[in-house]
Design a protein around this motif. Structure first.
Motif, PDB file in Angstrom:
ATOM      1  N   GLN A   1       0.802  -1.224   0.000  1.00  0.00           N
ATOM      2  CA  GLN A   1       0.000   0.000   0.000  1.00  0.00           C
ATOM      3  C   GLN A   1       0.839   1.281   0.000  1.00  0.00           C
ATOM      4  OE1 GLN A   1      -2.915  -0.346   3.110  1.00  0.00           O
ATOM      5  NE2 GLN A   1      -3.479  -2.402   2.470  1.00  0.00           N
ATOM      6  N   GLY A   2       1.687   1.431  -0.986  1.00  0.00           N
ATOM      7  CA  GLY A   2       2.485   2.637  -1.151  1.00  0.00           C
ATOM      8  C   GLY A   2       3.927   2.524  -0.695  1.00  0.00           C
ATOM      9  N   MET A   3       4.232   1.506   0.109  1.00  0.00           N
ATOM     10  CA  MET A   3       5.598   1.296   0.585  1.00  0.00           C
ATOM     11  C   MET A   3       6.204   0.101  -0.147  1.00  0.00           C
ATOM     12  SD  MET A   3       7.079   0.320   4.373  1.00  0.00           S
ATOM     13  CE  MET A   3       6.864  -1.460   4.235  1.00  0.00           C
TER      14      MET A   3
ATOM     15  N   GLN B   1      13.079 -10.396  12.602  1.00  0.00           N
ATOM     16  CA  GLN B   1      13.222  -9.017  13.072  1.00  0.00           C
ATOM     17  C   GLN B   1      13.073  -8.038  11.915  1.00  0.00           C
ATOM     18  OE1 GLN B   1      17.099  -9.080  14.867  1.00  0.00           O
ATOM     19  NE2 GLN B   1      16.359  -9.936  16.801  1.00  0.00           N
ATOM     20  N   ALA B   2      13.630  -8.387  10.764  1.00  0.00           N
ATOM     21  CA  ALA B   2      13.538  -7.522   9.585  1.00  0.00           C
ATOM     22  C   ALA B   2      12.086  -7.371   9.138  1.00  0.00           C
ATOM     23  CB  ALA B   2      14.397  -8.065   8.449  1.00  0.00           C
ATOM     24  N   VAL B   3      11.335  -8.455   9.112  1.00  0.00           N
ATOM     25  CA  VAL B   3       9.931  -8.390   8.725  1.00  0.00           C
ATOM     26  C   VAL B   3       9.147  -7.547   9.734  1.00  0.00           C
ATOM     27  CG1 VAL B   3       7.819  -9.728   8.350  1.00  0.00           C
ATOM     28  CG2 VAL B   3      10.000 -10.548   7.427  1.00  0.00           C
ATOM     29  N   ALA B   4       9.441  -7.712  11.010  1.00  0.00           N
ATOM     30  CA  ALA B   4       8.777  -6.897  12.039  1.00  0.00           C
ATOM     31  C   ALA B   4       9.114  -5.421  11.836  1.00  0.00           C
ATOM     32  CB  ALA B   4       9.203  -7.357  13.436  1.00  0.00           C
ATOM     33  N   TRP B   5      10.361  -5.113  11.497  1.00  0.00           N
ATOM     34  CA  TRP B   5      10.773  -3.729  11.246  1.00  0.00           C
ATOM     35  C   TRP B   5      10.045  -3.161  10.034  1.00  0.00           C
ATOM     36  CZ3 TRP B   5      13.609  -1.517   7.131  1.00  0.00           C
ATOM     37  CH2 TRP B   5      13.963  -0.179   7.335  1.00  0.00           C
ATOM     38  N   LEU B   6       9.891  -3.951   8.975  1.00  0.00           N
ATOM     39  CA  LEU B   6       9.143  -3.481   7.805  1.00  0.00           C
ATOM     40  C   LEU B   6       7.725  -3.076   8.206  1.00  0.00           C
ATOM     41  CD1 LEU B   6      10.207  -6.105   5.100  1.00  0.00           C
ATOM     42  CD2 LEU B   6      11.001  -3.733   5.315  1.00  0.00           C
ATOM     43  N   ASN B   7       7.092  -3.884   9.029  1.00  0.00           N
ATOM     44  CA  ASN B   7       5.743  -3.556   9.490  1.00  0.00           C
ATOM     45  C   ASN B   7       5.732  -2.308  10.374  1.00  0.00           C
ATOM     46  OD1 ASN B   7       3.789  -5.537   8.408  1.00  0.00           O
ATOM     47  ND2 ASN B   7       5.186  -6.998   9.345  1.00  0.00           N
ATOM     48  N   GLU B   8       6.747  -2.162  11.207  1.00  0.00           N
ATOM     49  CA  GLU B   8       6.865  -0.956  12.042  1.00  0.00           C
ATOM     50  C   GLU B   8       7.046   0.283  11.170  1.00  0.00           C
ATOM     51  OE1 GLU B   8      10.120  -1.746  14.693  1.00  0.00           O
ATOM     52  OE2 GLU B   8       9.056  -3.408  15.653  1.00  0.00           O
ATOM     53  N   GLU B   9       7.889   0.172  10.144  1.00  0.00           N
ATOM     54  CA  GLU B   9       8.109   1.299   9.237  1.00  0.00           C
ATOM     55  C   GLU B   9       6.829   1.654   8.485  1.00  0.00           C
ATOM     56  OE1 GLU B   9      11.032   3.448   8.436  1.00  0.00           O
ATOM     57  OE2 GLU B   9      10.986   2.746  10.497  1.00  0.00           O
TER      58      GLU B   9
ATOM     59  N   GLU C   1       3.769   1.286   9.576  1.00  0.00           N
ATOM     60  CA  GLU C   1       2.899   1.986  10.529  1.00  0.00           C
ATOM     61  C   GLU C   1       3.444   3.379  10.860  1.00  0.00           C
ATOM     62  OE1 GLU C   1      -0.104   1.122  11.710  1.00  0.00           O
ATOM     63  OE2 GLU C   1      -0.008  -0.640  10.412  1.00  0.00           O
ATOM     64  N   ARG C   2       4.735   3.459  11.085  1.00  0.00           N
ATOM     65  CA  ARG C   2       5.356   4.731  11.486  1.00  0.00           C
ATOM     66  C   ARG C   2       5.218   5.792  10.406  1.00  0.00           C
ATOM     67  NH1 ARG C   2      10.182   7.462  11.263  1.00  0.00           N
ATOM     68  NH2 ARG C   2      11.179   5.976   9.872  1.00  0.00           N
ATOM     69  N   GLN C   3       5.296   5.383   9.149  1.00  0.00           N
ATOM     70  CA  GLN C   3       5.245   6.336   8.053  1.00  0.00           C
ATOM     71  C   GLN C   3       3.972   6.174   7.209  1.00  0.00           C
ATOM     72  OE1 GLN C   3       8.987   7.263   6.000  1.00  0.00           O
ATOM     73  NE2 GLN C   3       9.892   5.537   7.116  1.00  0.00           N
ATOM     74  N   ALA C   4       2.904   5.727   7.830  1.00  0.00           N
ATOM     75  CA  ALA C   4       1.650   5.440   7.114  1.00  0.00           C
ATOM     76  C   ALA C   4       1.175   6.646   6.297  1.00  0.00           C
ATOM     77  CB  ALA C   4       0.569   4.986   8.082  1.00  0.00           C
TER      78      ALA C   4
END
Length: 95
Positions: free
Chosen positions: A23-25, A74-82, A84-87
């Motif tokens: 969705q845009g990322m 951890q990388a996949v979790a970070w992708l999801n955090e990024e 959300e953080r930059q939604a």
């Protein structure tokens, strides 16, 4: 939410860069050989619509993880955090 279970894993990333979008990322996971020896897992996020190669470096966010199964998770979790953080940023991307 990015869930790479069954799609990509460390064996795939060991041979090839894995790219995807949400969705845009856009994102990329790649094995990185360090100059001092050893390897890491490099994760990168960047906005659509362009490919990794033509996206300006200033638009990319990089992070390194251990090249292990735990590091992959951890990388996949970070992708999801990024995501959300930059939604807001991803929502403004024009395709």
């Amino acid at each position: 939410m990015i869930d790479l279970h069954g799609q990509a894993g460390l064996p795939y990333v060991n041979r090839n860069a894995y790219t995807g979008s949400c969705q845009g990322m856009r994102y990329r996971l790649q094995k990185k050989v360090k100059e001092e020896g050893g390897t890491s897992l490099e994760a990168v996020t960047y906005p659509e619509p362009y490919s990794y190669e033509v996206t300006d470096e200033k638009e990319k966010t990089f992070r390194e993880f251990p090249f292990t199964q735990e590091g992959f998770e951890q990388a996949v979790a970070w992708l999801n955090e990024e995501y959300e953080r930059q939604a807001k940023r991803w929502g403004q991307v024009s395709k």
